[in-house]
Scaffold this motif. Structure first.
Motif, mmCIF file in Angstrom:
data_model
loop_
_atom_site.group_PDB
_atom_site.id
_atom_site.type_symbol
_atom_site.label_atom_id
_atom_site.label_comp_id
_atom_site.label_asym_id
_atom_site.label_seq_id
_atom_site.Cartn_x
_atom_site.Cartn_y
_atom_site.Cartn_z
ATOM 1 N N LEU A 71 0.861 -1.359 -0.015
ATOM 2 C CA LEU A 71 0.056 -0.023 -0.061
ATOM 3 C C LEU A 71 0.887 1.160 0.104
ATOM 4 O O LEU A 71 2.014 1.262 1.063
ATOM 5 N N ASP A 72 0.470 2.266 -0.904
ATOM 6 C CA ASP A 72 1.471 3.290 -0.604
ATOM 7 C C ASP A 72 0.222 4.627 -0.382
ATOM 8 O O ASP A 72 -0.961 4.418 -1.100
ATOM 9 N N GLY A 73 0.685 5.438 0.417
ATOM 10 C CA GLY A 73 -0.244 6.449 0.995
ATOM 11 C C GLY A 73 -0.839 7.106 -0.150
ATOM 12 O O GLY A 73 -1.902 7.594 -0.163
ATOM 13 N N GLY A 74 0.061 7.526 -1.377
ATOM 14 C CA GLY A 74 -0.610 8.140 -2.377
ATOM 15 C C GLY A 74 -1.675 7.772 -3.023
ATOM 16 O O GLY A 74 -2.408 8.360 -3.690
ATOM 17 N N ASP A 75 -2.119 6.515 -2.703
ATOM 18 C CA ASP A 75 -3.317 5.637 -3.522
ATOM 19 C C ASP A 75 -4.500 5.901 -2.337
ATOM 20 O O ASP A 75 -5.568 5.482 -2.799
ATOM 21 N N VAL A 76 -4.169 6.579 -1.322
ATOM 22 C CA VAL A 76 -5.413 6.547 -0.037
ATOM 23 C C VAL A 76 -6.010 7.807 -0.149
ATOM 24 O O VAL A 76 -5.425 8.815 0.486
ATOM 25 N N LEU A 77 -7.175 7.879 -0.300
ATOM 26 C CA LEU A 77 -7.978 9.316 -0.458
ATOM 27 C C LEU A 77 -8.934 9.137 0.517
ATOM 28 O O LEU A 77 -9.716 8.113 0.536
ATOM 29 N N VAL A 78 -8.883 10.072 1.405
ATOM 30 C CA VAL A 78 -10.071 10.093 2.633
ATOM 31 C C VAL A 78 -10.941 11.170 2.185
ATOM 32 O O VAL A 78 -10.712 12.242 2.203
ATOM 33 N N LEU A 79 -12.323 10.684 2.318
ATOM 34 C CA LEU A 79 -13.438 11.723 2.175
ATOM 35 C C LEU A 79 -14.512 11.354 3.470
ATOM 36 O O LEU A 79 -15.346 10.377 3.528
ATOM 37 N N GLY A 80 -14.282 12.073 4.662
ATOM 38 C CA GLY A 80 -15.105 11.762 5.673
ATOM 39 C C GLY A 80 -14.546 10.390 6.316
ATOM 40 O O GLY A 80 -13.585 9.962 6.434
ATOM 41 N N ARG A 81 -15.735 9.664 6.340
ATOM 42 C CA ARG A 81 -15.525 8.181 6.913
ATOM 43 C C ARG A 81 -15.190 7.195 5.757
ATOM 44 O O ARG A 81 -15.122 6.118 6.030
ATOM 45 N N GLN A 82 -15.342 7.716 4.567
ATOM 46 C CA GLN A 82 -15.223 6.717 3.292
ATOM 47 C C GLN A 82 -13.638 7.019 2.842
ATOM 48 O O GLN A 82 -13.206 8.151 2.705
ATOM 49 N N LEU A 83 -12.974 5.927 2.795
ATOM 50 C CA LEU A 83 -11.616 5.659 2.319
ATOM 51 C C LEU A 83 -11.656 5.074 0.687
ATOM 52 O O LEU A 83 -12.352 4.146 0.583
ATOM 53 N N TYR A 84 -11.047 5.698 -0.175
ATOM 54 C CA TYR A 84 -10.773 5.177 -1.616
ATOM 55 C C TYR A 84 -9.669 4.988 -1.713
ATOM 56 O O TYR A 84 -8.542 5.688 -1.425
ATOM 57 N N VAL A 85 -9.168 3.568 -2.352
ATOM 58 C CA VAL A 85 -8.032 3.221 -2.256
ATOM 59 C C VAL A 85 -7.743 2.815 -3.872
ATOM 60 O O VAL A 85 -8.347 1.976 -4.280
ATOM 61 N N GLY A 86 -6.563 3.345 -4.460
ATOM 62 C CA GLY A 86 -6.224 2.930 -5.862
ATOM 63 C C GLY A 86 -6.076 1.434 -6.018
ATOM 64 O O GLY A 86 -4.691 1.312 -5.166
ATOM 65 N N ARG A 87 -6.240 0.991 -6.949
ATOM 66 C CA ARG A 87 -5.561 -0.105 -7.362
ATOM 67 C C ARG A 87 -4.533 0.088 -8.557
ATOM 68 O O ARG A 87 -4.917 0.146 -9.310
ATOM 69 N N SER A 88 -3.293 0.106 -7.778
ATOM 70 C CA SER A 88 -2.124 0.702 -8.741
ATOM 71 C C SER A 88 -0.955 -0.332 -8.848
ATOM 72 O O SER A 88 -1.335 -1.338 -8.141
ATOM 73 N N THR A 89 0.119 0.131 -9.624
ATOM 74 C CA THR A 89 1.166 -0.955 -9.517
ATOM 75 C C THR A 89 1.817 -0.974 -8.125
ATOM 76 O O THR A 89 2.526 -1.753 -7.867
ATOM 77 N N ARG A 90 1.320 0.065 -7.207
ATOM 78 C CA ARG A 90 1.804 0.098 -5.679
ATOM 79 C C ARG A 90 0.870 -0.504 -4.792
ATOM 80 O O ARG A 90 1.647 -1.021 -3.817
#
Ligand code: CIR
Length: 260
Positions: free
Chosen positions: A113-132
């Motif tokens: 997991l890279d922190g750059g893939d983690v987007l926090v919007l209130g209580r919802q987190l979106y995480v990019g499925r990336s090469t990282r």
């Protein structure tokens, strides 16, 4: 509550050996890099954050990009396991720095997991499925955060390094997005502001309430952010961008301390 602490790290003298995925390697002007990073720290201070600047990690070229080493929430911090092996040793000093402010939990192998893939919007987190960031890393994050009442959803991205290259929060329910790097339907219910077509990478923005820190390289998207009612603090970010860094990558932002 507003962010009141930023953790940053001085750039490494070996940054010329940074990881690169989408860009060709070009020479980084180390003097200019250091001035640009100093200006970034200065803007954070002007916006009334205390800045904890960690010493450079001479043997870790990408260590300036502290965002990738942790996901910091009000209740806890999750230390990542970066997808690039060359970056894994960056997390030890970040865990130490965070441990005086947060309970610290860890992503374990085989999760990445890279922190750059983690987007926090209130209580919802979106995480990019990336090469990282892999599915195991996303599932571990979801398991760690579920007792704290956060939901985690995986998001597909294409053509960019991290999810936050393509989408960042600009409000409690609003995102700045670059639509050709992801499908906006994945963010049901969020208000969307689009980057100016042709300004690739302009979706990466540091948001501090109504203030945002944003690169000079994207003037038309900056106008859109101003039109949206945000105060835009622009800075020259050219040398960090050569290492595929965006503005969010150079800080970890905290609200208060939940230890002790
Ligand atoms: C890397 O490829 O890992 C670094 N050269 C750039 C990391 C940028 N971090 C970020 O977007 N959060």
């Amino acid at each position: 509550m507003k962010y009141n602490l930023a953790i940053t790290r001085s750039p490494s003298a070996t940054m010329a050996n940074c990881e690169l995925t989408h860009l060709d390697r070009v020479q980084i002007d180390m003097g200019l890099l250091s001035r640009q990073h100093a200006r970034y720290v200065e803007i954070l201070e002007e916006l009334e954050l205390e800045v904890l600047e960690l010493p450079a990690e001479p043997t870790l070229p990408d260590a300036v990009f502290v965002e990738d080493a942790a996901v910091v929430l009000d209740e806890l911090a999750v230390i990542t396991r970066p997808g690039a092996e060359s970056r894994r040793a960056e997390t030890a000093s970040i865990a130490r720095a965070l441990s005086t402010h947060r309970r610290v939990l860890h992503i374990e192998a085989p999760g990445t997991l890279d922190g750059g893939d983690v987007l926090v919007l209130g209580r919802q987190l979106y995480v990019g499925r990336s090469t990282r960031s892999n599915q195991e890393g996303i599932e571990q994050l979801a398991r760690i955060l579920s007792p704290f009442n956060y939901s985690v959803a995986g998001v597909e991205v294409r053509g960019c390094l991290h999810l936050k290259s393509a989408a960042c929060a600009i409000g409690d329910d609003a995102l700045l997005i670059q639509e050709d790097w992801l499908d906006p339907k994945q963010f049901q219910g969020a208000r969307l502001l689009h980057t100016q077509p042709g300004e690739d990478g302009a979706a990466n923005v540091v948001r501090l309430d109504r203030d945002v820190i944003f690169p000079l390289a994207f003037p038309r998207t900056a106008e859109r952010l101003e039109g949206y009612g945000l105060r835009v603090h622009q800075l020259d970010y050219s040398e960090l961008a050569k290492a595929e860094g965006g503005v969010t990558c150079c800080s970890l932002l905290l609200r208060g301390s939940t230890i002790g």
